[in-house]
Scaffold this motif. Sequence first.
Motif, PDB file in Angstrom:
ATOM      1  N   THR A   1       0.843  -1.180   0.000  1.00  0.00           N
ATOM      2  CA  THR A   1       0.000   0.000   0.000  1.00  0.00           C
ATOM      3  C   THR A   1       0.886   1.240   0.000  1.00  0.00           C
ATOM      4  OG1 THR A   1      -1.721  -1.166   1.205  1.00  0.00           O
ATOM      5  CG2 THR A   1      -1.810   1.231   1.246  1.00  0.00           C
ATOM      6  N   PHE A   2       0.503   2.198  -0.817  1.00  0.00           N
ATOM      7  CA  PHE A   2       1.218   3.469  -0.900  1.00  0.00           C
ATOM      8  C   PHE A   2       0.238   4.591  -0.607  1.00  0.00           C
ATOM      9  CE2 PHE A   2       2.100   7.234  -3.458  1.00  0.00           C
ATOM     10  CZ  PHE A   2       3.370   7.564  -3.019  1.00  0.00           C
ATOM     11  N   ILE A   3       0.611   5.503   0.287  1.00  0.00           N
ATOM     12  CA  ILE A   3      -0.187   6.691   0.595  1.00  0.00           C
ATOM     13  C   ILE A   3       0.775   7.858   0.792  1.00  0.00           C
ATOM     14  CG2 ILE A   3      -1.783   7.794   2.209  1.00  0.00           C
ATOM     15  CD1 ILE A   3      -2.765   5.008   2.969  1.00  0.00           C
ATOM     16  N   SER A   4       0.503   8.959   0.103  1.00  0.00           N
ATOM     17  CA  SER A   4       1.333  10.143   0.246  1.00  0.00           C
ATOM     18  C   SER A   4       0.464  11.390   0.137  1.00  0.00           C
ATOM     19  CB  SER A   4       2.406  10.173  -0.837  1.00  0.00           C
ATOM     20  OG  SER A   4       3.210  11.324  -0.723  1.00  0.00           O
ATOM     21  N   GLN A   5       0.658  12.313   1.069  1.00  0.00           N
ATOM     22  CA  GLN A   5      -0.029  13.599   0.996  1.00  0.00           C
ATOM     23  C   GLN A   5       0.973  14.668   0.591  1.00  0.00           C
ATOM     24  OE1 GLN A   5      -2.306  14.773   4.410  1.00  0.00           O
ATOM     25  NE2 GLN A   5      -3.591  12.959   4.347  1.00  0.00           N
ATOM     26  N   THR A   6       0.514  15.620  -0.208  1.00  0.00           N
ATOM     27  CA  THR A   6       1.360  16.721  -0.631  1.00  0.00           C
ATOM     28  C   THR A   6       0.500  17.971  -0.793  1.00  0.00           C
ATOM     29  OG1 THR A   6       3.096  17.387  -2.175  1.00  0.00           O
ATOM     30  CG2 THR A   6       1.174  16.283  -3.120  1.00  0.00           C
ATOM     31  N   SER A  55      -2.862   7.604  -3.467  1.00  0.00           N
ATOM     32  CA  SER A  55      -2.776   6.292  -2.834  1.00  0.00           C
ATOM     33  C   SER A  55      -2.869   5.198  -3.884  1.00  0.00           C
ATOM     34  CB  SER A  55      -3.860   6.126  -1.764  1.00  0.00           C
ATOM     35  OG  SER A  55      -5.144   6.251  -2.335  1.00  0.00           O
ATOM     36  N   LEU A  56      -2.367   4.041  -3.488  1.00  0.00           N
ATOM     37  CA  LEU A  56      -2.386   2.849  -4.329  1.00  0.00           C
ATOM     38  C   LEU A  56      -2.500   1.659  -3.387  1.00  0.00           C
ATOM     39  CD1 LEU A  56      -2.051   1.952  -7.335  1.00  0.00           C
ATOM     40  CD2 LEU A  56       0.366   1.631  -6.824  1.00  0.00           C
ATOM     41  N   ASP A  57      -3.523   0.842  -3.587  1.00  0.00           N
ATOM     42  CA  ASP A  57      -3.725  -0.283  -2.671  1.00  0.00           C
ATOM     43  C   ASP A  57      -2.681  -1.374  -2.897  1.00  0.00           C
ATOM     44  OD1 ASP A  57      -4.574  -1.909  -4.853  1.00  0.00           O
ATOM     45  OD2 ASP A  57      -6.666  -1.364  -4.526  1.00  0.00           O
ATOM     46  N   SER A  58      -2.608  -2.313  -1.967  1.00  0.00           N
ATOM     47  CA  SER A  58      -1.559  -3.338  -2.007  1.00  0.00           C
ATOM     48  C   SER A  58      -1.665  -4.238  -3.238  1.00  0.00           C
ATOM     49  CB  SER A  58      -1.572  -4.171  -0.726  1.00  0.00           C
ATOM     50  OG  SER A  58      -2.829  -4.793  -0.560  1.00  0.00           O
ATOM     51  N   ALA A  59      -2.878  -4.556  -3.668  1.00  0.00           N
ATOM     52  CA  ALA A  59      -3.039  -5.415  -4.846  1.00  0.00           C
ATOM     53  C   ALA A  59      -2.455  -4.753  -6.086  1.00  0.00           C
ATOM     54  CB  ALA A  59      -4.516  -5.750  -5.061  1.00  0.00           C
ATOM     55  N   ASN A  60      -2.704  -3.460  -6.262  1.00  0.00           N
ATOM     56  CA  ASN A  60      -2.163  -2.746  -7.420  1.00  0.00           C
ATOM     57  C   ASN A  60      -0.689  -2.403  -7.247  1.00  0.00           C
ATOM     58  OD1 ASN A  60      -4.397  -2.583  -9.288  1.00  0.00           O
ATOM     59  ND2 ASN A  60      -5.397  -1.316  -7.750  1.00  0.00           N
ATOM     60  N   SER A  61      -0.247  -2.186  -6.021  1.00  0.00           N
ATOM     61  CA  SER A  61       1.179  -1.941  -5.770  1.00  0.00           C
ATOM     62  C   SER A  61       2.014  -3.138  -6.194  1.00  0.00           C
ATOM     63  CB  SER A  61       1.427  -1.658  -4.284  1.00  0.00           C
ATOM     64  OG  SER A  61       0.846  -0.457  -3.892  1.00  0.00           O
TER      65      SER A  61
END
Length: 108
Positions: A1-6, A55-61
Amino acid sequence: TFISQTTLSDIYGNGYNLSNFSVSAQAKKSYYSSNVFINFTTTIINANSGVIQLSLDSANSALVPAGKLVYDIAIKDLSSNNITRVVEGQVFVSPGVTGVSSSYGSEV
């Protein structure tokens, strides 16, 4: 899982007012490729100050290939339909090393 705020901001450091805008972000192997490797889920966290989340969920990551990718973030004015690229760049994706192990010590 990827999550980033900017925070999307102008050259003076002022956050973009994203009221009445949508945000999209993608990554590809090259600028000219038609294959999109990452289609980020984008969320406007604070429209008045320009805070967004990618964000990108773990399945797509797990489907993202290792190596160099190019990406951009674009905003669309929902009144005029004008699209502006506000961020662009390159990212290097490295393959994972640490796996998740069960209580028996085998990788799952």
